[in-house]
Design a protein around this motif. Sequence first.
Motif, mmCIF file in Angstrom:
data_model
loop_
_atom_site.group_PDB
_atom_site.id
_atom_site.type_symbol
_atom_site.label_atom_id
_atom_site.label_comp_id
_atom_site.label_asym_id
_atom_site.label_seq_id
_atom_site.Cartn_x
_atom_site.Cartn_y
_atom_site.Cartn_z
ATOM 1 N N TYR A 158 -65.369 109.582 7.288
ATOM 2 C CA TYR A 158 -64.033 108.497 7.627
ATOM 3 C C TYR A 158 -62.964 109.496 7.188
ATOM 4 O O TYR A 158 -61.807 109.338 7.637
ATOM 5 C CB TYR A 158 -64.194 107.256 6.646
ATOM 6 N N GLU A 172 -64.316 105.170 15.833
ATOM 7 C CA GLU A 172 -63.964 104.310 15.143
ATOM 8 C C GLU A 172 -64.744 103.090 14.497
ATOM 9 O O GLU A 172 -64.711 102.938 13.079
ATOM 10 C CB GLU A 172 -62.462 103.542 15.230
ATOM 11 N N VAL A 195 -67.393 105.145 11.857
ATOM 12 C CA VAL A 195 -66.640 105.816 10.884
ATOM 13 C C VAL A 195 -65.762 104.911 10.062
ATOM 14 O O VAL A 195 -65.628 104.930 8.777
ATOM 15 C CB VAL A 195 -65.677 107.102 11.040
ATOM 16 N N ALA A 196 -65.386 103.798 10.625
ATOM 17 C CA ALA A 196 -64.566 102.902 9.648
ATOM 18 C C ALA A 196 -65.255 101.704 9.417
ATOM 19 O O ALA A 196 -65.875 101.403 8.358
ATOM 20 C CB ALA A 196 -63.221 102.465 10.428
ATOM 21 N N THR A 209 -68.894 102.755 8.006
ATOM 22 C CA THR A 209 -68.885 103.113 6.668
ATOM 23 C C THR A 209 -68.869 102.046 5.538
ATOM 24 O O THR A 209 -69.372 102.041 4.373
ATOM 25 C CB THR A 209 -67.770 104.297 6.539
ATOM 26 N N TRP A 248 -62.109 111.839 9.825
ATOM 27 C CA TRP A 248 -61.457 110.986 10.886
ATOM 28 C C TRP A 248 -60.092 110.374 10.757
ATOM 29 O O TRP A 248 -59.357 110.282 11.791
ATOM 30 C CB TRP A 248 -62.315 109.672 11.299
ATOM 31 N N GLN A 249 -59.671 110.101 9.411
ATOM 32 C CA GLN A 249 -58.194 109.557 9.189
ATOM 33 C C GLN A 249 -57.088 110.456 9.289
ATOM 34 O O GLN A 249 -56.091 110.163 9.760
ATOM 35 C CB GLN A 249 -58.424 108.799 7.898
#
Length: 261
Positions: A76, A144, A147-148, A151, A79-80
């Motif tokens: 995450y 997304e 990972v969002a 997570t 990724w952000q």
Amino acid sequence: MSQTAHGSSPHLVRRIGVTVSYVICLVGSMIGVGVFGGTPISEAAGGLLSTDATHLAPASPAFSVWTLIYVALGAYTLWQWWDRRDPRGIGWWVALSLLLNAAWILSVQADLIWVSVGVIAVLLVVLARTFATLLGTRPRSTAEAAVADGTVGLYLGWVSVATCANVAAALAGAGFTGGGYPEVWAVAVLVVVAAIGVTLAVVGRGRLAVAATLTWGLAWIAVARTDEPYSMGVAVVAGVAAAVVALSALGLRLRAERVPT
């Protein structure tokens, strides 16, 4: 140009904030396992968080789930940086959860068991708030979602179980024995955890990540109670609770996938 740069500045600060928080969390976790000379969590606070300390303590293999959670949080964090704008508004919540994670480890290391209860309670609220935010908007891509949503779900599920174990440890340290019936109290808590798991499955429309770590934690409580402190009753209830949470999430997920969107 300057307006664009100015507009992107808060997003850059957020990305840096999440990254720094993740590094702090990793350092805290390494302290928690004794890499930097700290006392392992299972031995800290007089052993109150060890596998055999209470009827709600999971067996030691359960804690390997933290490896998966930290890897997911790292994904995450990376990724952000690519996502940049955080349109679903969870970046700072994730950063706060990472700092609370580190604070929990340090409080246990300092033998402040009741402080750790307060910290993990706040962490649970933060994760529940983040989870609710994600439920309000659909992920824009499979990446997304993983990972969002994935997570945060993994994190929330495990912390839900860990909070119960933490409170039980603090009560044990204070001399509370459940009026001589600790197994009855443990069973009551497990029923509540199962109800929370089913509720999360319903509101999350069968999201599997949160159910996975909830089920994992409950299953390892069941395994732990076949050893000290032995309680076949608690083991059975924990096992049933794990099955109920897992089957509820799977059933709701299958139902959601059959319903046209």
